[in-house]
Design an enzyme around this catalytic site. Structure first.
Site, mmCIF file in Angstrom:
data_model
loop_
_atom_site.group_PDB
_atom_site.id
_atom_site.type_symbol
_atom_site.label_atom_id
_atom_site.label_comp_id
_atom_site.label_asym_id
_atom_site.label_seq_id
_atom_site.Cartn_x
_atom_site.Cartn_y
_atom_site.Cartn_z
ATOM 1 N N ASN A 10 -9.624 45.315 -26.675
ATOM 2 C CA ASN A 10 -9.947 46.527 -27.518
ATOM 3 C C ASN A 10 -10.629 45.567 -28.831
ATOM 4 O OD1 ASN A 10 -10.225 48.496 -29.614
ATOM 5 N ND2 ASN A 10 -8.164 48.826 -29.816
ATOM 6 N N LYS A 12 -12.147 46.584 -31.277
ATOM 7 C CA LYS A 12 -12.193 47.426 -32.667
ATOM 8 C C LYS A 12 -13.559 47.419 -33.196
ATOM 9 C CE LYS A 12 -7.269 46.914 -32.707
ATOM 10 N NZ LYS A 12 -5.924 46.803 -33.531
ATOM 11 N N HIS A 95 -6.034 55.923 -30.203
ATOM 12 C CA HIS A 95 -5.510 54.725 -30.846
ATOM 13 C C HIS A 95 -4.819 55.300 -32.013
ATOM 14 C CE1 HIS A 95 -5.186 50.903 -32.740
ATOM 15 N NE2 HIS A 95 -5.163 50.400 -31.324
ATOM 16 N N GLU A 97 -5.169 53.714 -34.894
ATOM 17 C CA GLU A 97 -5.962 53.641 -36.115
ATOM 18 C C GLU A 97 -6.654 54.863 -36.152
ATOM 19 O OE1 GLU A 97 -7.545 49.925 -34.908
ATOM 20 O OE2 GLU A 97 -5.631 48.953 -35.057
ATOM 21 N N GLU A 165 1.938 51.721 -27.561
ATOM 22 C CA GLU A 165 1.652 50.956 -28.741
ATOM 23 C C GLU A 165 2.467 51.208 -30.046
ATOM 24 O OE1 GLU A 165 -2.496 48.888 -28.287
ATOM 25 O OE2 GLU A 165 -2.578 50.770 -29.187
ATOM 26 N N GLY A 171 -1.320 44.552 -34.738
ATOM 27 C CA GLY A 171 -2.308 43.608 -35.710
ATOM 28 C C GLY A 171 -1.065 42.982 -36.559
ATOM 29 N N SER A 211 -0.042 43.137 -31.093
ATOM 30 C CA SER A 211 0.185 41.686 -31.119
ATOM 31 C C SER A 211 0.562 40.948 -29.720
ATOM 32 C CB SER A 211 1.318 41.271 -32.347
ATOM 33 O OG SER A 211 0.868 42.015 -33.412
#
Ligand code: PGA
Length: 248
Positions: A10, A12, A95, A97, A165, A171, A211
């Protein structure tokens, strides 16, 4: 039938035509003998150039989001048909985010999932709890709620990839332990068995994300219910190939 592992990157909001093309060129020989399916999900505007760069390789190109409508007055959005035009196979949906910064809800995730499926795209549907939810012992309740709404109206669950996730692991460099990831992913599979059927649940590819890197991928991939990874930071470099080749 054994599930074929699936490692997806991904990107991003990273990379340009030049840096992305170079990375795919460098990765291609390193991942060509992979025993898993390999994909890179890239920003929509990079899809045409990355599709071109990945031609003739075993790297599939995916997108990072898709709108739920077929077309219309949705300034700035991208439809499933537009992605299909470029041979896109996978699309990340929901996701954390997007949930955190762009108002994504389980309802909009559900609409996007249905649109992707009807266009023949494979959703990589992301779910996961926040740190405070985990600490409050709410992980399974949160996952159950997300699955219930996100999958409404989905008839064939085997057409979807699920990425578990945990938000606190994305991250942050703080990965879930092998046991934590396995425990929650096994729970997701049990829940899918209840919602659909045990045989269908057995076929669903469920990735871990958060991560995941060259150092910790072996342990995670050794877990019986973890079928792959959704890789953020480590997909921006050659380390991605090490994850793809975790079994070598
Ligand atoms: P990370 O991102 O690997 O950088 O934690 C994973 C993701 O957001 O999909």
């Amino acid at each position: 039938m054994a599930r074929k592992p699936f490692i997806a990157g991904n990107w991003k909001m990273n990379m340009t035509v030049a840096t992305g093309t170079q990375l795919i060129k460098d990765l291609a020989p390193l991942v060509k003998d992979a025993n898993c399916d390999v994909a890179l999900c890239v920003p929509a505007i990079l899809v045409p150039a990355m599709t071109e760069a990945a031609k003739g390789t075993n790297i599939a190109i995916g997108a990072e989001n898709v709108h739920w409508a077929a077309s219309g007055a949705y300034t700035g959005e991208v439809s499933a048909a537009m992605l299909k035009d470029y041979g896109v196979k996978y699309v990340i949906i929901g996701h954390s985010e997007r949930r955190q910064y762009f108002g994504e809800t389980d309802e909009t995730v559900n609409r996007r999932v249905l649109a992707a499926l009807s266009a023949g795209l494979t959703p990589i549907m992301c779910i996961g709890e926040t740190l405070s939810q985990r600490e409050a012992g709410e992980t399974e309740a949160v996952i159950t709620r997300q699955l219930d709404t996100d999958l409404q109206g989905v008839e064939d669950i085997t057409k979807i990839v699920i990425a578990y996730e945990p938000v606190w692991a994305i991250g942050t460099g703080r990965t879930a332990t092998d046991e934590q990831a396995e425990e929650t992913i096994a729970f997701i599979r049990r829940r899918l068995a209840e919602m659909y059927c045990p045989k269908c649940a057995e076929q669903v590819i469920i990735q871990y994300g958060g991560s995941m890197n060259a150092g910790n991928c072996k342990g995670l991939m050794a877990q019986p219910d973890i079928d792959g990874g959704l890789i953020g930071g480590a997909s921006l470099k050659l380390d991605f190939a090490k994850i793809v080749n975790w079994d070598k």
